[in-house]
Design an enzyme around this catalytic site. Structure first.
Site, PDB file in Angstrom:
ATOM      1  N   ASP A 203      39.605  33.208  34.440  1.00  0.00           N
ATOM      2  CA  ASP A 203      40.145  32.024  35.114  1.00  0.00           C
ATOM      3  C   ASP A 203      39.242  30.822  34.890  1.00  0.00           C
ATOM      4  OD1 ASP A 203      42.040  30.714  36.684  1.00  0.00           O
ATOM      5  OD2 ASP A 203      40.862  30.993  38.499  1.00  0.00           O
TER       6      ASP A 203
ATOM      7  N   ASP B 278      46.226  33.471  42.382  1.00  0.00           N
ATOM      8  CA  ASP B 278      45.065  33.433  43.266  1.00  0.00           C
ATOM      9  C   ASP B 278      45.359  34.161  44.574  1.00  0.00           C
ATOM     10  OD1 ASP B 278      43.839  31.844  41.317  1.00  0.00           O
ATOM     11  OD2 ASP B 278      44.691  30.025  42.166  1.00  0.00           O
TER      12      ASP B 278
END
Length: 448
Positions: free
Chosen positions: A263, A366
């Site tokens: 990420d 997330d």
């Protein structure tokens, strides 16, 4: 991935959110009315410009703050603090709700803690007595899982870059159908079985149908903002429960660490796929698909006014072909548009501008990996509440720090690295240090 976005006022009457909202063209005005409005606008603009020039001569730095005309010094900092606290609350609530749903399910429904299968993306088993072999299998599973995520992300970015919107919508609709109908059916069936609640199949199918149909409408078309947010939280929790059930224990922890690194690279690198996706959407002035993003405020995508700093505070409106057609009256003569002026200090327009809030967008991935971390902490190992609460607090602390960095840098930032790092540190330290210490105190009947 965490980003800011422009949003509507808190006092806006509309309470629906949609990825496609139509913009109405202004009513055509007659030639005389247009000329009269133009003359009045020019006189008002000249009067305001003269007044602002006089004020500027008195104090040149009076209303100049961060390149925003008409805003006194210090107001930018106050707005940042105000919106920063509001954004923290806006994201703490949905993240907390998602993790509560996952932990409550893990603690009550045994189906999601039973190990009776693995995902096809993690083919290597961990049921081996050798620690080295188990660690090697977890690393191999992580490499396969991350490779699948990278390939699918790049594929999505390529489709979006070449405007294959119908294919992307079909892909997302198919995924939403599986989550809202199939996974909801499995989840509801296991919950009813756990609490020994009898329900006939027609009622069950009708309940799942109503839940899924309303969710599809809210996510992919339009509906109340709160209802859409609730559905996004629910599908994130369902996806997290699937990962918790079918990911091997060691592979899950290694995947969480690797996905946070990915990420970081995908969002911050110049050629990162997520960064390219965000930049492409910003260049086209288009929203990212609502099935991928949780937004804390209303999104207006068509006919939305945009403040362009390069135009020195002038209000920029997007081009609309219908407005060009409506700019001519029945006699074929052009009608004069209204004059738009930026709000100046002391005028009512400034209050409306200050009341506008900026929303926060957080990727559903997330939500999923936050919940996977907390759910794995509740399901594996000792599974005590101290470890679970420690991971929960660690994720919220990391999210708060990420929002702080977002307010400082004002660009898209990865939301996983800080929270996942804190969560892993808190999990292993609590499970290996705090829990044995508290067990020893409890065995000796000592209380601190």
């Amino acid at each position: 991935m965490l980003t800011f976005m422009a949003s509507d006022s808190e006092e806006e009457v509309c309470d629906e959110r949609t990825s496609l909202m139509s913009a109405e063209s202004p009513t055509p005005r007659s030639c005389q009315e247009g000329r009269q409005g133009l003359e009045d606008g020019e006189s008002a603009a000249q009067w305001r410009s003269q007044d602002s020039e006089e004020d500027h001569e008195e104090d040149p730095d009076r209303y100049v703050c961060s390149g925003v005309p008409g805003r006194p010094p210090g107001l930018e900092e106050e707005l940042t603090l105000k919106y920063g606290a509001k954004h923290v609350i806006m994201l703490f609530v949905p993240v907390t709700l998602c993790m509560i749903v996952v932990v409550a399910t893990i603690k009550s429904v045994r189906f999601y803690t039973e190990k009776n299968g693995q995902l096809i993306y993690t083919p290597f088993t961990e049921d081996t007595p050798s620690v080295g072999q188990r660690l090697l299998n977890s690393v191999l599973n992580t490499l396969i899982m991350i490779s699948v995520i990278v390939v699918m992300t790049i594929f999505l970015v390529v489709l979006y870059k070449y405007r294959c919107y119908k294919f992307i919508h079909g892909w997302l609709i198919t995924s939403s159908l599986m989550l809202l109908f199939l996974f909801t059916y499995i989840y509801l069936g296991e919950v009813l079985k756990t609490y020994n609640v009898a329900m006939d199949y027609p009622t069950l199918f009708l309940t799942v149908w109503n839940f899924g149909a309303v969710g599809m409408v809210c996510i992919h078309w339009k509906g109340p903002l709160v209802l859409q947010q609730a559905y996004l939280i629910m599908i994130s929790a369902l996806m997290a429960l699937v990962f918790i059930k079918y990911l091997p224990e060691w592979s899950a922890w290694v995947i969480l660490g690797a996905i946070s690194v990915y990420d970081l690279v995908a969002v911050l690198c110049p050629k990162g796929p997520l960064r390219m996706l965000v930049e492409t959407a910003q260049e086209r002035n288009e929203p990212i698909f609502p099935a991928l993003i949780y937004s804390s405020a209303m999104v207006w995508t068509v006919g939305m006014a945009k403040l362009d700093p390069s135009s020195q505070g002038a209000l920029q409106l997007p081009y609309d072909p219908e407005m060009e057609e409506d700019s001519y009256d029945s006699f074929g003569e052009p009608s004069y548009p209204e004059v738009f002026e930026p709000p100046l200090p002391g005028y009512p327009g400034e209050e409306l501008e200050e009341e506008e809030e900026r929303g926060v967008k957080l990727g559903l991935g997330d939500f999923i990996f936050y919940s996977v971390l907390v759910g794995k902490a509740a399901a594996t190992g000792s599974g005590d509440w101290n470890t679970t609460l420690a991971c929960f607090v660690a994720i919220l602390i990391g999210l708060c720090l990420t929002l702080l960095l977002l307010a400082v840098f004002k660009k898209a930032l990865p939301a996983l690295p800080i929270s996942i790092t804190f969560g892993l540190i808190f999990y292993f330290s609590t499970d290996n240090l705090v829990r044995p210490f508290m067990d020893t105190l409890a065995s000796h009947q000592l209380y601190i």
